[in-house]
Design a protein around this motif. Sequence first.
Motif, PDB file in Angstrom:
ATOM      1  N   UNK A 628      58.073  -4.083  87.208  1.00 16.00           N
ATOM      2  CA  UNK A 628      56.740  -4.371  86.650  1.00 16.00           C
ATOM      3  C   UNK A 628      56.854  -4.953  85.245  1.00 16.00           C
ATOM      4  N   UNK A 629      57.793  -4.420  84.440  1.00 12.54           N
ATOM      5  CA  UNK A 629      57.980  -4.948  83.092  1.00 12.54           C
ATOM      6  C   UNK A 629      58.493  -6.386  83.125  1.00 12.54           C
ATOM      7  N   UNK A 630      59.428  -6.685  84.046  1.00 14.89           N
ATOM      8  CA  UNK A 630      59.933  -8.053  84.161  1.00 14.89           C
ATOM      9  C   UNK A 630      58.818  -9.009  84.557  1.00 14.89           C
ATOM     10  N   UNK A 631      58.028  -8.631  85.546  1.00 19.28           N
ATOM     11  CA  UNK A 631      56.930  -9.486  85.974  1.00 19.28           C
ATOM     12  C   UNK A 631      55.937  -9.710  84.849  1.00 19.28           C
ATOM     13  N   UNK A 632      55.714  -8.678  84.036  1.00 16.85           N
ATOM     14  CA  UNK A 632      54.786  -8.828  82.917  1.00 16.85           C
ATOM     15  C   UNK A 632      55.326  -9.803  81.886  1.00 16.85           C
ATOM     16  N   UNK A 710      66.405 -14.425  82.949  1.00 13.47           N
ATOM     17  CA  UNK A 710      66.767 -13.029  82.667  1.00 13.47           C
ATOM     18  C   UNK A 710      66.236 -12.688  81.295  1.00 13.47           C
ATOM     19  N   UNK A 711      65.496 -11.645  81.191  1.00 10.77           N
ATOM     20  CA  UNK A 711      64.950 -11.228  79.902  1.00 10.77           C
ATOM     21  C   UNK A 711      66.042 -10.632  79.062  1.00 10.77           C
ATOM     22  N   UNK A 712      65.944 -10.847  77.786  1.00 10.79           N
ATOM     23  CA  UNK A 712      66.948 -10.313  76.860  1.00 10.79           C
ATOM     24  C   UNK A 712      66.769  -8.843  76.625  1.00 10.79           C
ATOM     25  N   UNK A 713      65.548  -8.348  76.664  1.00 12.09           N
ATOM     26  CA  UNK A 713      65.305  -6.914  76.454  1.00 12.09           C
ATOM     27  C   UNK A 713      63.943  -6.569  77.011  1.00 12.09           C
TER      28      UNK A 713
END
Length: 903
Positions: A628-632, A710-713
């Motif tokens: 969910x955090x990645x999608x956000x 890819x998100x860094x954090x």
Amino acid sequence: MESMLNKLRSSMSSAATSAVSNAVQIASQVSNYLPGNPVTREFEATAHVASAGPGLVWKVYKGHKKSTKQDAAIFVFEKRILDRWDKQEREAMLDRLRKGVSQLTRLRHPQVLTVQHPLEESRDSLAFATEPVFASLANVLGNTDSAPTPLPPQLRDYKLYDVEIKYGLMQVSEGLAFLHNSVKIVHRNICPENIVLNHRGAWKLFGFDFCVANQSPADQQPFWPFEEYVPNRQAICQPTLDYLAPEYALTHTLDPAADLFSLGVVIHALFNSGRPVFQNHQDFVTFKRNCCELKNTNTLQLSNIPEGVREEVRLLLHATPQLRPDALQLSKISYFEDVGVKTLNYLDQMFQWDNMQKSQFYKSLPQIIPQLPHRVCVLRVVPSLMQECVNTTMVPFVLPVILLMSERASREEYVEHILPHLKPIMKMTDPPQIMLQLMQKMELLLGKTPPEDVRGDVLPLLYRALECDMQQIQELCLSVIPSCAALVESHAMKNALLPKIKKLCLATGYLSVRVNCLVSVGKILEHLDRWLVMDDIFPFLEQIPSRESPVIMAIIGIFKVAMTHKKLGISKEVLATRVLPFLFPLSIENSLTPTQHSSVMSLIKEMTEKVEAEHRIKLEQLNSIKDEQKALQMAMPTSLASGSTVSTASTATANGSVVSPAEAATDMFAGLGLNQFAGGGGSSASLKPAVSSSAPAPAGNKTQQPKTDVTSTTAPLSMQDKHRMMKEQGLQKQPPLLPSPPAPSSTITKNTQPSSSSSQTSNLTSSLITSNLSMIASPPGAQQQIGQMGGLGNTGLSYGMRPNLTQQPLGTMNSWATSPTQPQSWASPMPHQQPQSQPQPMSLNLGAFDNLLPSQPRPPSMNQMASNFKSAPMMAPLRPMTMIPAPAPVRPLTSSDINDLLS
């Protein structure tokens, strides 16, 4: 519902009001009849229970002594009864009463009522105190004159048992024998009004108001003067006419046989609903006529009298005194040869026996108890046995009988008559047979003892039993504890009961005791708090020294109860870290049978499945939160996401027939979820983003995985991160290092493809600078070290370090390559490693890249640009970099710097 509550409230209030009114009434009565009487200084009257004496003029009150709380009976005569009499008769009656009490006080015999306080007289009353009294025989037979209204519950519908009648008559006979033979006194008024039953049911002589003492010297034949019956006098001032001997009308003589005649009439009344032989109605003429009929006793109707005593009663009622048996002869007739009578008689005379005789009698007593009426056992047998408890050596012989009668008694009778005597016995520890007998009947004690008494007396008995040295007592105590665990308070359970059980389990040398300790703990788990089980019980199980199969199975039972009970339960953390590491060694004990081993392994599997299921659910929940955090973050604007996301492309899979050693090592860990950690290049997707390759895939590779951002954090951005992102965005807007087409591609995104020549030039330029820096600025050792620290591998610098590189002037980079004496920052070796020898800078021919540059307008050649770099001053920046600020002093990269660069 409200109406029911109102009815209940009204009934309770009425009951309370009735109780208060009764108490007030009793208090007012006492204050009325005992004002200023000295008896009230030492005794307190609580309830009116009976009446006794000639004409039942004495009111009997239940009470106790104020100083010692000893039970007593207070006899009160109210003088107002005599207000209608003339003064002479009134004084005569008072003299009779004073004389009777005075004579009673001087006599001491088991069959004579015992006086505790002598007669006291006030203006309104006469009063004295005696042993506790139940009622007079007249009250029991239905004559309730001067008795309380309403009758007490214990007196209402009271019926005498045969054994009570037999033993009561024998007691009266023994009392008369004492009066006639020892004291030389004729009672003259033996009747139901002057026979009193004490609180234990014993029959006592009372009412010596008309007694006559011997007037002859001791060495002569006794002589008792005769007193005429005066018909005109008040009836209560003279002996009761219905029970008077015929000598008063026929011979005008007096001897002890007159008392035996009166006793015969009493026996007749006992078996005929309280009716005497003749009812004279206080008429002396009728009395004379009836006495003449007694000369022929065959005409008497004695069919209701038991056959065993019928002929003796016929002799007692004979008109000739010499034919009547005396008191001693009467007490020894066969009618009294009864098991119950003998038992009661033995109990009354027990103080005369030695311990051996007593022990033999007490051993046979349990077989006799069922033959006795229940009331007799409770009121007569129990008090006699309790008197023997002062001799501790005899308690083991007496206690079984007391416990047997406790089983037969109701809860109310047990609490009132037995429990007060049992409490001192519960505190005895020597001899140990006392505790053993109590443990064997603990279920009975717990069932009938009130909860407050269980906590105060029974539980301390259990604590002492756990500390006893006898194995049998310990096992009995452990078997009883679960049944009373609900009555144990939490602090007592934690600080008293459980520590004693654990101490016994660890210290005992008996396997059965240890197993019983564990079984007892398992049964009381439901009464414990969850934290107490985790912190106290589980560590205790690990301390048990033995590993016999019964002990192991008891431990398994405790864990199973703790895991399955809805109140307790074991968390997966405790199961995984404490329980399972403890149970696995137990499963390989050689003492287990196959069935026991299967039970142990079944529990271990059940626990393992529980850990697996619960932890899988937790991991699924955590992964869903991450998704969910990645999608956000992917839904954020491009301008914000460019600073925190980096496009990556999955590496193509190998298709060749030749497998490298690295690939073979990767295949060894296939299926373990380590692909992203053991992939090519040594870079981890979870630690840093992979550098996207602009080179086309090999021809033989048919498949290529899609590129993903890819998100860094996933954590909130700190102030340092925000400053860094702002600086990166500012640098991206600056002009490029090298001349480029009007719209070069500065970043590599997920959906961008190198379709135009300009984007190819830009990418090649970036790759050129990166490769030059990796070859020139970093010696082989340092390059390998940086790759190990930053996860770069053999591919050179990661893309995440680009913003730091763009801040350095290009001239400075060339100076690093040409001047080995200049200090190196991130390319220098770590302090703990020896720097390797610097390789000579290699000459680069960059003319091969000239054809890739755009033709219109054509920029300078690559070789010319490189020569310009060499001829430029050491720190002079290039023309396109005039807007870039001067670099910070060069320093070695720390581990945190590398982590920041990789993030």
